[in-house]
Design an enzyme around this catalytic site. Structure first.
Site, PDB file in Angstrom:
ATOM      1  N   HIS A  17       5.722  -1.393  -0.809  1.00  0.00           N
ATOM      2  CA  HIS A  17       4.685  -1.752   0.161  1.00  0.00           C
ATOM      3  C   HIS A  17       3.442  -2.244  -0.571  1.00  0.00           C
ATOM      4  O   HIS A  17       3.312  -2.086  -1.784  1.00  0.00           O
ATOM      5  CB  HIS A  17       4.247  -0.509   0.955  1.00  0.00           C
ATOM      6  CG  HIS A  17       5.301   0.109   1.778  1.00  0.00           C
ATOM      7  ND1 HIS A  17       5.484  -0.196   3.095  1.00  0.00           N
ATOM      8  CD2 HIS A  17       6.236   1.056   1.480  1.00  0.00           C
ATOM      9  CE1 HIS A  17       6.478   0.529   3.586  1.00  0.00           C
ATOM     10  NE2 HIS A  17       6.954   1.296   2.613  1.00  0.00           N
ATOM     11  N   TYR A  46       3.169   7.466   2.155  1.00  0.00           N
ATOM     12  CA  TYR A  46       3.889   7.007   0.965  1.00  0.00           C
ATOM     13  C   TYR A  46       4.150   8.157  -0.004  1.00  0.00           C
ATOM     14  O   TYR A  46       3.422   9.132  -0.049  1.00  0.00           O
ATOM     15  CB  TYR A  46       3.077   5.944   0.219  1.00  0.00           C
ATOM     16  CG  TYR A  46       2.660   4.776   1.068  1.00  0.00           C
ATOM     17  CD1 TYR A  46       3.601   3.903   1.593  1.00  0.00           C
ATOM     18  CD2 TYR A  46       1.318   4.541   1.347  1.00  0.00           C
ATOM     19  CE1 TYR A  46       3.213   2.823   2.379  1.00  0.00           C
ATOM     20  CE2 TYR A  46       0.923   3.471   2.126  1.00  0.00           C
ATOM     21  CZ  TYR A  46       1.879   2.608   2.643  1.00  0.00           C
ATOM     22  OH  TYR A  46       1.501   1.551   3.413  1.00  0.00           O
ATOM     23  N   HIS A 122       8.989  -3.972   2.191  1.00  0.00           N
ATOM     24  CA  HIS A 122       8.811  -3.558   3.595  1.00  0.00           C
ATOM     25  C   HIS A 122       9.243  -4.671   4.538  1.00  0.00           C
ATOM     26  O   HIS A 122       9.959  -4.447   5.511  1.00  0.00           O
ATOM     27  CB  HIS A 122       7.341  -3.179   3.802  1.00  0.00           C
ATOM     28  CG  HIS A 122       7.038  -2.633   5.161  1.00  0.00           C
ATOM     29  ND1 HIS A 122       5.760  -2.345   5.541  1.00  0.00           N
ATOM     30  CD2 HIS A 122       7.807  -2.314   6.226  1.00  0.00           C
ATOM     31  CE1 HIS A 122       5.753  -1.876   6.783  1.00  0.00           C
ATOM     32  NE2 HIS A 122       6.990  -1.854   7.222  1.00  0.00           N
ATOM     33  N   CYS A 144       4.159  -7.630   4.056  1.00  0.00           N
ATOM     34  CA  CYS A 144       4.165  -6.546   3.080  1.00  0.00           C
ATOM     35  C   CYS A 144       5.473  -6.494   2.297  1.00  0.00           C
ATOM     36  O   CYS A 144       6.535  -6.501   2.919  1.00  0.00           O
ATOM     37  CB  CYS A 144       3.934  -5.238   3.840  1.00  0.00           C
ATOM     38  SG  CYS A 144       3.987  -3.748   2.844  1.00  0.00           S
TER      39      CYS A 144
END
Length: 158
Positions: A17, A46, A122, A144
């Site tokens: 990401h 995350y 992502h 992303c």
């Protein structure tokens, strides 16, 4: 105290990401945790954050279910690189050499632990909007992490 979250049963994906911040924004786990708390998360979504200087900050415990990619949190590890947009907020591959070096090492370590896991960006998990069985750039709902992870992996022999 960080809440104890449920552990994953399996790890099929390692998802890269970006924080969607500009190249001069030096943020990390603390700031991202604050953003995620405001969105109703119990902590940062995350597992790892790679700062502009290449240093790694640990978010959720690696074994915990993350909160970083809808529909895939229960079987993935999330790695966030700080940056990813230009001064106008448009997607930009503006990560530092140090970040990419750290990403290569971290992904190598994660791949060694989760041998069957696929490494993706992502955006690569966007739904197949036109139903042809392939996700193409015109279908990406998000940009992303603002670079093509598959191409980067090939170039870096991962």
């Amino acid at each position: 105290m960080t809440p104890r979250l449920k552990d994953r049963d399996r790890t099929d994906l390692i998802v890269v990401h970006c924080s969607a911040t500009g190249p001069k924004s030096d943020i990390g786990k603390r700031e991202i945790t604050q953003w995620h708390l405001k969105r109703g998360f119990v902590t940062i979504g995350y597992h790892y954050v790679i700062r502009r200087d290449g240093s790694i900050e640990t978010g959720r415990r690696e074994s915990e279910i993350g909160a970083h990619v809808a529909g895939h949190n229960s079987n993935s590890v999330g790695v966030c690189m700080v940056g990813g947009v230009d001064a106008q907020g448009k997607p930009a591959d503006n990560f530092t050499t140090a970040q990419y070096e750290t990403l290569k090492v971290l992904l190598g370590q994660l791949k060694a632990r989760y041998e069957s896991a696929r490494i993706v960006g992502h955006r690569d998990l966007s739904p197949d909007l036109n139903g042809d069985g392939k996700i193409t750039p015109n279908e990406f709902i998000k940009a992303c992490p603002s670079f093509d992870v598959a191409s980067w992996l090939k170039k870096n022999s991962l």
